[in-house]
Motif scaffolding. Structure first.
Motif, PDB file in Angstrom:
ATOM      1  N   GLU A 425     -55.527 -41.244 -14.719  1.00 54.68           N
ATOM      2  CA  GLU A 425     -56.895 -41.738 -14.849  1.00 54.68           C
ATOM      3  C   GLU A 425     -56.889 -43.115 -15.508  1.00 54.68           C
ATOM      4  O   GLU A 425     -55.986 -43.446 -16.281  1.00 54.68           O
ATOM      5  N   THR A 426     -57.922 -43.869 -15.210  1.00 55.82           N
ATOM      6  CA  THR A 426     -58.086 -45.173 -15.848  1.00 55.82           C
ATOM      7  C   THR A 426     -58.379 -44.973 -17.330  1.00 55.82           C
ATOM      8  O   THR A 426     -59.267 -44.174 -17.682  1.00 55.82           O
ATOM      9  N   PRO A 427     -57.658 -45.625 -18.225  1.00 55.40           N
ATOM     10  CA  PRO A 427     -57.958 -45.474 -19.653  1.00 55.40           C
ATOM     11  C   PRO A 427     -59.355 -45.990 -19.970  1.00 55.40           C
ATOM     12  O   PRO A 427     -59.879 -46.883 -19.293  1.00 55.40           O
ATOM     13  N   GLU A 428     -59.954 -45.426 -20.982  1.00 58.42           N
ATOM     14  CA  GLU A 428     -61.329 -45.773 -21.350  1.00 58.42           C
ATOM     15  C   GLU A 428     -61.500 -47.275 -21.576  1.00 58.42           C
ATOM     16  O   GLU A 428     -62.530 -47.848 -21.235  1.00 58.42           O
ATOM     17  N   ALA A 429     -60.485 -47.918 -22.123  1.00 60.86           N
ATOM     18  CA  ALA A 429     -60.579 -49.345 -22.458  1.00 60.86           C
ATOM     19  C   ALA A 429     -60.691 -50.234 -21.224  1.00 60.86           C
ATOM     20  O   ALA A 429     -61.062 -51.407 -21.334  1.00 60.86           O
ATOM     21  N   LEU A 430     -60.388 -49.696 -20.025  1.00 58.39           N
ATOM     22  CA  LEU A 430     -60.466 -50.483 -18.795  1.00 58.39           C
ATOM     23  C   LEU A 430     -61.585 -50.024 -17.863  1.00 58.39           C
ATOM     24  O   LEU A 430     -61.747 -50.569 -16.770  1.00 58.39           O
ATOM     25  N   LYS A 431     -62.384 -49.063 -18.295  1.00 53.21           N
ATOM     26  CA  LYS A 431     -63.499 -48.596 -17.471  1.00 53.21           C
ATOM     27  C   LYS A 431     -64.727 -49.493 -17.684  1.00 53.21           C
ATOM     28  O   LYS A 431     -64.953 -50.004 -18.776  1.00 53.21           O
ATOM     29  N   ASN A 432     -65.529 -49.637 -16.643  1.00 51.08           N
ATOM     30  CA  ASN A 432     -66.792 -50.383 -16.737  1.00 51.08           C
ATOM     31  C   ASN A 432     -66.614 -51.723 -17.437  1.00 51.08           C
ATOM     32  O   ASN A 432     -67.322 -52.058 -18.385  1.00 51.08           O
ATOM     33  N   LEU A 433     -65.661 -52.490 -16.967  1.00 52.98           N
ATOM     34  CA  LEU A 433     -65.354 -53.764 -17.630  1.00 52.98           C
ATOM     35  C   LEU A 433     -66.551 -54.701 -17.684  1.00 52.98           C
ATOM     36  O   LEU A 433     -66.678 -55.509 -18.605  1.00 52.98           O
ATOM     37  N   ARG A 434     -67.444 -54.631 -16.695  1.00 50.92           N
ATOM     38  CA  ARG A 434     -68.540 -55.583 -16.639  1.00 50.92           C
ATOM     39  C   ARG A 434     -69.736 -55.180 -17.475  1.00 50.92           C
ATOM     40  O   ARG A 434     -70.728 -55.907 -17.526  1.00 50.92           O
ATOM     41  N   TRP A 435     -69.687 -54.018 -18.116  1.00 48.39           N
ATOM     42  CA  TRP A 435     -70.822 -53.651 -18.964  1.00 48.39           C
ATOM     43  C   TRP A 435     -70.821 -54.486 -20.233  1.00 48.39           C
ATOM     44  O   TRP A 435     -69.789 -54.689 -20.860  1.00 48.39           O
ATOM     45  N   TYR A 436     -71.989 -54.944 -20.636  1.00 50.17           N
ATOM     46  CA  TYR A 436     -72.132 -55.717 -21.868  1.00 50.17           C
ATOM     47  C   TYR A 436     -72.576 -54.807 -23.003  1.00 50.17           C
ATOM     48  O   TYR A 436     -73.162 -53.747 -22.785  1.00 50.17           O
ATOM     49  N   SER A 437     -72.292 -55.266 -24.229  1.00 52.03           N
ATOM     50  CA  SER A 437     -72.656 -54.464 -25.393  1.00 52.03           C
ATOM     51  C   SER A 437     -74.167 -54.396 -25.566  1.00 52.03           C
ATOM     52  O   SER A 437     -74.697 -53.467 -26.149  1.00 52.03           O
ATOM     53  N   LYS A 438     -74.859 -55.409 -25.064  1.00 50.06           N
ATOM     54  CA  LYS A 438     -76.320 -55.424 -25.158  1.00 50.06           C
ATOM     55  C   LYS A 438     -76.848 -56.310 -24.043  1.00 50.06           C
ATOM     56  O   LYS A 438     -76.328 -57.391 -23.794  1.00 50.06           O
ATOM     57  N   THR A 439     -77.860 -55.847 -23.357  1.00 50.78           N
ATOM     58  CA  THR A 439     -78.414 -56.649 -22.272  1.00 50.78           C
ATOM     59  C   THR A 439     -79.288 -57.766 -22.833  1.00 50.78           C
ATOM     60  O   THR A 439     -79.829 -57.670 -23.934  1.00 50.78           O
ATOM     61  N   GLY A 440     -79.396 -58.823 -22.049  1.00 44.85           N
ATOM     62  CA  GLY A 440     -80.277 -59.919 -22.434  1.00 44.85           C
ATOM     63  C   GLY A 440     -79.672 -60.933 -23.370  1.00 44.85           C
ATOM     64  O   GLY A 440     -80.374 -61.840 -23.835  1.00 44.85           O
ATOM     65  N   LEU A 441     -78.364 -60.832 -23.693  1.00 45.31           N
ATOM     66  CA  LEU A 441     -77.744 -61.833 -24.554  1.00 45.31           C
ATOM     67  C   LEU A 441     -77.614 -63.154 -23.802  1.00 45.31           C
ATOM     68  O   LEU A 441     -77.380 -63.164 -22.587  1.00 45.31           O
TER      69      LEU A 441
END
Length: 670
Positions: A425-441
């Protein structure tokens, strides 16, 4: 002594500093530094005939004053030395003001400010007060209250930098034990990174192209720092918005991840790690590169490049940057940071990555450039790119549009990193790379890394410096055990780095001024050197943000992103009058003036540097140099002159139109 025409006599003898001041007119505070342990003393020389301080190193032989003042100085020295017998000699500093109040920062036999140390401090004060009171009694008797020295309301403790803490020298056994403990921490940190991304040591090593000479150079720099208790190692990151962290929080940017990943290991080794994120959003390679020492600092051990997006296929700009690095006083090692973050496993043309570690396919010209300067000029240079490391275990799959997840502001997670081995499985640290910590930054865009992309870049880059620190510690342990001489100093290590060979890019683009060593004043922040404000001779122009930055910085403050980069300028209108700048120590005669960058389009109410400004040097009008097409390299700059005489000069800029504003962010000269 220079400023007073030799009227003051200063004698320094190891730990003792003897000062005789004869200038009764000056009221400046003098900063005098002894040659014993690091000592700084502040003395006001107003109405002072003789002052003397004895600081640290009790075993030093006292100075022998010469001339007519010998008897006075020797008597005073004897009295003070008698008092000092019971005072511990790790006293870092004494501050003498007109009231002769000794600084509170006094280390007594136990803890600072202990009861045992306090009476001794008072005794020293009384001795000096009695002596100086007798010498100045006749003058002070007739002095009226109105003539008294004015108070400027300053907090005296803030006028001077904090004094360095005295560090006890370790024995060889203690150092070896500390270094061994640091090696244990390094091994633990490397294991964490490998486990986080499920990569092997050999996989991660593929992310860095580096000649053996470069690795050894950095190891030796680290050894030079380790040999000095409390030594420092400085890394400066230069580039544009990618490394500035735009789109994420500043503390999530890869330079900060790099620092966080190394912090514990360097601390355990006794080194002070200084990481400077000097990246500037929306900036070009020039004029930034002419001001590297001003922006990144003069003490840098390693400097990185990340201007790929702004150079847009013009690798000659990289060579111009590289040549300016070689003019920096510390001659740092160089790292080219390659590849866009959202193309971790593909090159920028969409094809498969090459097998060459550290560089993607479109970076072949920079790769050749790195090899050339390493071979011909002995410049320690390397290239870093995460893709070759990840390629060993993973493949990149583009997510079909109908299945793409989107943040509320439209940022898509359009790539998946999947293991080549389908059983894993893909390790958690490489999943959803394009998600930002907060939207609208501010700055969230497809070309800006998201936090997890910054994290993989910063951690894998740090992994290589854990290896280098590990090697340096092993070398130092071996050296201490065998009694070998101290390692080379940083100055000795950089002595062989010299310009060598020809440069086609520099020959074809004289406007880069590759071989010119510039002096620079910038209003961009952060910076380490002087600002434009330090050259201003009047206050006609006021500090202001570049127009393109106003909205962005308001969002930065409102959302507390922590970004440091600010494109400040000094702004003025025709009615404000000319702006005057003092150019110090002109040598080679080139003078360049630059405005800030303005985003995609320059506002219509901003003056044109070529047609709307009158330039004068020492009150004489000069015509800007149009034979050098600087716009191809630095489109927001003009070359005012290339033959300014040697020495100091006044540069003035006068706006010729009342409908526009002038912004000045860089004043550069040779």
């Amino acid at each position: 002594e220079r400023e007073n025409g030799g009227r003051n006599r200063v004698q320094i003898h190891d730990g003792a500093l003897l000062v005789m001041l004869f200038d009764e007119e000056r009221e400046e505070l003098h900063n005098l530094t002894g040659t014993g342990r690091r000592t700084k003393t502040r003395i006001s020389n107003h109405r002072r005939r003789v002052s003397m301080m004895v600081m640290e190193n009790e075993d030093r032989e006292p100075p022998r004053p010469k001339g007519w003042s010998s008897s006075i100085c020797l008597v005073l020295f004897g009295v003070v030395l008698g008092v000092l017998v019971s005072i511990p000699l790790d006293v870092k500093s004494r501050y003498f003001t007109d009231s002769l109040v000794v600084s509170d920062s006094f280390d007594g036999p136990g803890t600072p400010g202990s009861p045992k140390g306090q009476p001794q401090e008072q005794d020293l004060q009384k001795v000096c007060q009695k002596f100086l009171s007798a010498k100045n009694a006749s003058k002070e008797a007739g002095k009226s209250e109105s003539e008294a020295e004015p108070s400027h309301g300053h907090d005296e403790t803030k006028l001077w930098p904090e004094q360095p803490q005295h560090v006890e020298e370790e024995g060889e056994k203690e150092k070896i034990a500390r270094f061994a403990s640091a090696l244990s921490v390094i091994d633990s940190e490397k294991t964490k990174i490998r486990q986080l991304y499920q990569l092997e040591h050999a996989d991660i090593k593929r992310s860095l192209w580096t000649p053996l000479s470069t690795s050894m150079h950095i190891v030796h720099r680290l050894q030079a720092a380790l040999a000095n208790t409390g030594g420092t190692f400085a890394v400066a990151f230069t580039g544009m918005s990618v490394c500035a962290g735009h789109g994420s929080y500043f503390n999530e940017s890869y330079p900060l991840v790099f620092e966080q990943s190394l912090a514990q290991s360097f601390k355990k080794a006794g080194l002070r790690l200084r990481v400077r994120n000097a990246c500037m959003g929306g900036t070009y390679t020039f004029p930034y590169s002419w001001c590297l020492s001003n922006i990144a600092g003069t003490d840098v051990d390693v400097i990185t490049w990340d201007f790929g997006m702004m150079e847009a296929g013009r690798p000659m700009l990289s060579e111009g940057w590289l040549r300016q690095v070689m003019h920096m006083p510390s001659k740092p090692a160089v790292v080219f940071m390659g590849g866009y973050a959202n193309e971790l496993l593909e090159d920028q043309t969409g094809g498969a990555i090459t097998d060459e570690p550290g560089f993607d396919r479109v970076d072949r010209e920079r790769f050749e450039l790195a090899k050339k300067y390493n071979k011909e000029s002995k410049l320690p240079v390397s290239g870093f790119w995460v893709a070759p490391a990840l390629k060993a275990k993973y493949k990149q799959v583009k997510i079909e549009e109908k299945n793409r997840g989107k943040t509320p502001d439209g940022i898509e997670n359009f790539i998946d990193i999947l293991p080549i081995d389908s059983r894993k499985e893909t390790p958690e640290a490489l999943k959803n790379l394009r998600w930002y910590s907060k939207t609208g930054l501010p700055g969230q865009a497809s070309w800006h890394p998201a936090p997890r992309e910054h994290a993989v870049i910063g951690r894998l880059f740090a992994y290589h410096y854990l290896i280098l620190l590990e090697s340096a510690l092993h070398n130092e342990i071996d050296r201490l055990r065998t009694g070998y001489p101290a390692p080379q100093t940083k100055a000795e290590l950089t002595a062989e780095i010299q310009f060598s060979g020809s440069s086609a890019a520099c020959s074809e683009h004289e406007e880069m001024f590759c071989d010119s060593e510039f002096q620079c004043a910038s209003s961009y922040e952060p910076r380490q050197g002087r600002g434009v404000v330090d050259l201003l001779e009047n206050d006609n122009f006021k500090k202001a943000l570049a127009p393109a930055d106003n909205t962005a910085i308001r969002d930065v403050i409102r959302l507390k992103t922590g970004y440091l980069d600010r494109k400040y300028a000094y702004k003025g209108k025709m009615a404000d009058g000319p702006a005057g700048f003092r150019l110090h120590h002109v040598k080679d005669g080139k003078v360049i003036v630059c405005e800030p960058t303005y985003g995609w389009n320059k506002p219509e109410d901003v003056a044109d540097l070529e047609s709307d400004i009158e330039y004068r040097i020492d009150s004489k009008v000069v015509e800007i140099v149009k034979t050098i097409d600087i716009k191809e390299i630095a489109k927001n700059c003009v070359v005012v002159t290339t033959n300014c005489p040697r020495g100091g000069h006044d540069l003035s800029l006068r706006l010729l139109t009342s409908t526009k504003s002038l912004y000045v962010s860089f004043v550069i000269w040779t």
